[in-house]
Design a protein around this motif. Structure first.
Motif, mmCIF file in Angstrom:
data_model
loop_
_atom_site.group_PDB
_atom_site.id
_atom_site.type_symbol
_atom_site.label_atom_id
_atom_site.label_comp_id
_atom_site.label_asym_id
_atom_site.label_seq_id
_atom_site.Cartn_x
_atom_site.Cartn_y
_atom_site.Cartn_z
ATOM 1 N N ARG A 1 0.750 -1.113 -0.090
ATOM 2 C CA ARG A 1 0.128 0.018 -0.146
ATOM 3 C C ARG A 1 0.950 1.433 0.002
ATOM 4 O O ARG A 1 1.827 1.403 0.744
ATOM 5 C CB ARG A 1 -0.896 -0.033 1.374
ATOM 6 C CG ARG A 1 -1.926 1.169 1.393
ATOM 7 C CD ARG A 1 -2.674 0.968 2.453
ATOM 8 N NE ARG A 1 -3.674 -0.107 2.259
ATOM 9 C CZ ARG A 1 -4.817 -0.422 1.883
ATOM 10 N NH1 ARG A 1 -5.394 0.818 1.206
ATOM 11 N NH2 ARG A 1 -5.585 -1.455 2.016
ATOM 12 N N MET B 1 -4.018 2.723 -13.731
ATOM 13 C CA MET B 1 -3.833 2.539 -12.538
ATOM 14 C C MET B 1 -2.372 2.819 -12.277
ATOM 15 O O MET B 1 -1.914 3.845 -11.302
ATOM 16 C CB MET B 1 -3.672 1.035 -11.795
ATOM 17 C CG MET B 1 -3.059 0.695 -10.683
ATOM 18 S SD MET B 1 -4.401 1.457 -9.425
ATOM 19 C CE MET B 1 -3.750 0.800 -7.972
ATOM 20 N N TYR C 1 -8.797 1.931 -5.646
ATOM 21 C CA TYR C 1 -7.507 1.287 -5.410
ATOM 22 C C TYR C 1 -6.425 2.436 -5.489
ATOM 23 O O TYR C 1 -5.616 2.762 -4.709
ATOM 24 C CB TYR C 1 -7.040 0.212 -6.578
ATOM 25 C CG TYR C 1 -7.815 -1.231 -6.423
ATOM 26 C CD1 TYR C 1 -7.656 -1.606 -4.890
ATOM 27 C CD2 TYR C 1 -8.313 -1.733 -7.466
ATOM 28 C CE1 TYR C 1 -8.235 -2.841 -5.005
ATOM 29 C CE2 TYR C 1 -8.863 -3.019 -7.188
ATOM 30 C CZ TYR C 1 -8.828 -3.464 -5.985
ATOM 31 O OH TYR C 1 -9.526 -4.837 -5.881
ATOM 32 N N SER D 1 -7.005 4.760 -2.378
ATOM 33 C CA SER D 1 -6.238 4.248 -1.209
ATOM 34 C C SER D 1 -4.719 3.881 -1.273
ATOM 35 O O SER D 1 -4.340 3.433 -0.439
ATOM 36 C CB SER D 1 -7.098 3.108 -0.851
ATOM 37 O OG SER D 1 -7.065 1.976 -1.754
ATOM 38 N N ASN E 1 -3.900 1.185 -2.663
ATOM 39 C CA ASN E 1 -3.851 -0.372 -2.695
ATOM 40 C C ASN E 1 -3.338 -0.979 -3.772
ATOM 41 O O ASN E 1 -4.186 -1.535 -4.592
ATOM 42 C CB ASN E 1 -5.197 -0.758 -2.074
ATOM 43 C CG ASN E 1 -5.150 -2.352 -1.753
ATOM 44 O OD1 ASN E 1 -4.143 -2.809 -1.581
ATOM 45 N ND2 ASN E 1 -6.407 -2.700 -1.453
ATOM 46 N N GLY F 1 -3.888 -4.768 -4.035
ATOM 47 C CA GLY F 1 -5.381 -5.309 -4.103
ATOM 48 C C GLY F 1 -5.713 -5.368 -5.612
ATOM 49 O O GLY F 1 -6.134 -6.211 -6.111
ATOM 50 N N PHE F 2 -5.150 -4.191 -6.189
ATOM 51 C CA PHE F 2 -5.176 -4.066 -7.748
ATOM 52 C C PHE F 2 -4.551 -5.028 -8.346
ATOM 53 O O PHE F 2 -5.184 -5.810 -9.323
ATOM 54 C CB PHE F 2 -4.831 -2.817 -8.192
ATOM 55 C CG PHE F 2 -4.690 -2.934 -9.733
ATOM 56 C CD1 PHE F 2 -5.819 -2.372 -10.516
ATOM 57 C CD2 PHE F 2 -3.486 -2.871 -10.171
ATOM 58 C CE1 PHE F 2 -5.852 -2.276 -11.850
ATOM 59 C CE2 PHE F 2 -3.357 -2.888 -11.825
ATOM 60 C CZ PHE F 2 -4.662 -2.489 -12.394
#
Length: 636
Positions: free
Chosen positions: A291, A488, A516, A519, A521, A524-525
């Motif tokens: 993260r 992203m 995502y 945050s 993250n 997670g992505f």
């Protein structure tokens, strides 16, 4: 007598791999020699050499008499391991080794007079002091943390008597990295890139090779041929940058693959570094947080709800934020993903899109003042006057849709006429020198606004107060399996630059990519995206080959594609469920009057090209009208 295999340093399309010559004197792998080819004397790189005794039978049975090289021009100009990987690169990417070699060796350096000045003095010294084995790792963090990490491994490598090299995708990124990494090591640090003059490159090339102590080498693709034999670590910085893949013109290949082959051949520690790495990098050891934290206030603004006031380019929240930060004399970056004023023009009666007569691409409206507006095709570069009537039904009801950076700029001028406004896209920035000038002027103008596309990230790497994503939703409509990863990566980079606020204006507030990003993250992505690709069988789950054919005759094009597909399916010897062959029209099907069609081959991961010799042979024999990309950056 010695039998040599040489690769001509020529951009001409040569099939069949290296050429064979003979020499009375013994040359070394990596030497540059002069050969006669098609009546011309040209330089060539020696990639192998054997005594005549070991090749006598092959020479006698050969279909032609061998020619003698004219002379040895430069001793050990190129790292011998680089010379050895040329064939591997050629086989992997189905590209002539001579074209690949020319990509790595700058044109000014290949001038005969420049080569003659090298003489016999270019020698790679010293040998690597310690034997080492290939090791690959990744480091995913913000740029400041990565620079600290690189300084550490550089000093560790130097303490062991080994040199260190840092590869970067662009000249601008190489110069920035060099400025950050040379501190305290100025006398042992060198930079190489294509914007240097032939004199600067020649001097740098010699100094790198002849330095008696380990060095730090920073640069673009030029550094791989000149890696010293005492190199211990090779860093591929900004690993996910799209400029690493040479996809716009031949030869089509990935520079990261060349770095990996070089590291394996030399037994180096290979480090892939970036703020967010490609999903293809996930096979190496993990050394990064899942993260990413940010000091900026991150916010998503929903503009998808109907408003009584109708469509507005900027939401009330955005205009309020802009007013507040301008009052404080703080600068703002507004990001849009499209050049021009409006990307699409539609007829409101028949629904026809205004497209380029040479291409199947919509004409983009350019120009911020009505009298200066023009239609422009981003593919064939055709310009047209703004038409008043629909070319299909002659209706007067033509309307432009979508938001380009020019429309963003026009609205900002209307809202804040006294604020200094900058634009940073490929239409406004014509050269690197101009880009650096605009960048510096913007940084020296507090309270100003810059409207930019993603080219912005190639030049801005230090924190900025406020970043606003004003128009990004259009990217989600593009049918490419890498699109979510690209979005992203782009947004995470922008978020890392924002010091105070990072704001996304969107009609898709619930899209998982935005959550995502806000945050931070990354894990997670990546986990979700990898699972999705595994299900749909896209890289890194498989090896992917894209074959593109163009022809003015659509029927001929489809017939040739079908014939090739049949030939490949017949030639595929590894019969398993992992093999797949499909074809489809390109996203922009016609460019400059030529129709375009793609074929995709999905193969078992890691099987290309060793397990598919028949397919490789078929592809090698295709004429130049076919374009082949291995693990392509885009399917469009």
């Amino acid at each position: 007598m010695w039998i040599l295999e040489v690769t001509p340093i020529s951009r001409s399309f040569l099939k069949g791999g290296p050429l064979t010559y003979f020499s009375i004197k013994k040359p070394e792998i990596g030497d540059v020699v002069e050969i006669n080819l098609r009546g011309k004397n040209i330089p060539a790189l020696v990639i192998s050499g054997d005594k005549l005794e070991s090749k006598k039978a092959a020479v006698k049975s050969g279909p032609f008499a061998l020619k003698k090289i004219n002379r040895i021009m430069v001793d050990k100009m190129v790292n011998c391991d680089f010379a050895k990987i040329l064939k591997e690169l050629s086989d992997y990417f189905i590209a002539p080794s001579s074209s690949i070699l020319c990509f790595f060796l700058p044109k000014p350096l290949l001038n005969k007079n420049v080569l003659d000045k090298f003489g016999k003095n270019t020698v790679f010294l010293p040998e690597k002091p310690l034997s080492s084995n290939f090791k690959a790792s990744i480091y995913q963090a913000e740029r400041t943390e990565r620079i600290k990490y690189y300084r550490g491994i550089i000093r560790e490598s130097l303490s062991r008597g080994c040199s260190a090299a840092i590869l970067l995708p662009t000249v601008s990124s190489a110069q920035d990295a060099f400025a950050d990494l040379k501190t305290g090591l100025e006398e042992r640090s060198f930079i190489l890139h294509s914007d240097m003059s032939s004199k600067e490159i020649s001097a740098g090339w010699k100094n790198i090779s002849q330095s008696a102590q380990p060095i730090v080498l920073v640069g673009t693709a030029l550094i791989l041929p000149v890696l010293r034999q005492d190199t211990g670590v090779l860093v591929v910085e900004e690993e996910s940058n799209e400029h690493y893949y040479h996809s716009l013109r031949r030869p089509f290949f990935d520079l990261r693959k060349a770095a990996e082959l070089m590291a394996k051949k030399m037994g180096l520690h290979l480090v892939f570094g970036d703020i967010i790495l490609r999903l293809d990098s996930g096979t190496h050891s993990h050394e990064y947080p899942g993260r990413l934290l940010s000091s900026a206030e991150s916010k998503i603004i929903d503009v998808g709800k109907p408003s009584a006031e109708g469509f507005k380019i900027f939401s009330p929240e955005i205009t309020d934020l802009l007013s507040r930060v301008i009052a404080k004399q703080e600068s703002v970056i507004l990001i849009g993903h499209r050049r021009g004023f409006s990307p699409t023009t539609l007829c409101q009666d028949c629904g026809q899109t205004v497209v380029c007569p040479n291409c199947s691409s919509p004409l983009v409206l350019h120009g911020q003042e009505q009298i200066r507006k023009r239609f422009f095709c981003h593919y064939c570069l055709k310009k047209e006057e703004v038409m008043e009537r629909c070319p299909n039904c002659s209706s007067w009801k033509l309307a432009s849709y979508g938001v380009g950076v020019e429309k963003l700029g026009e609205e900002l001028k209307r809202l804040y006429p006294k604020v200094k406004l900058f634009r940073f896209d490929r239409d406004a920035v014509k050269s690197r020198k101009e880009a650096l000038s605009i960048k510096q002027e913007f940084l020296d103008s507090p309270g100003s606004i810059m409207v930019a596309t993603e080219i912005f990230l190639n030049y801005f790497r230090n924190p900025l107060p406020h970043i606003i994503i004003a128009a990004m939703d259009g990217l989600f409509s593009l049918p490419d399996y890498r699109m979510h990863e690209r979005i992203m990566s782009f947004l995470i980079r922008l978020r890392s630059l924002a010091q105070k606020t990072f704001t996304i204006q969107t009609r898709l507030p619930n899209h998982p990519v935005f959550s995502y990003v806000v945050s931070g993250n990354i894990f997670g992505f990546q986990n979700d995206e990898l699972e999705e690709r595994r299900k749909l069988r896209y890289p890194p789950a498989v090896d992917l080959l894209k074959i593109t054919y163009q022809d003015q005759n659509r029927q001929k094009l489809i017939a040739n594609i079908s014939a090739l597909a049949k030939k490949i399916r017949t030639g595929e010897t590894v019969k398993n469920q992992n093999f797949e062959c499909v074809d489809f029209p390109a996203f922009v099907m016609r460019i400059r009057g030529r129709f375009r069609w793609h074929m995709l081959l999905k193969l078992e991961r890691g099987s290309w090209p060793e397990k598919h010799p028949k397919i490789a042979e078929i592809l090698k024999n295709l004429p130049p009208s076919w374009a082949i990309q291995i693990d392509p950056p885009s399917l469009l």
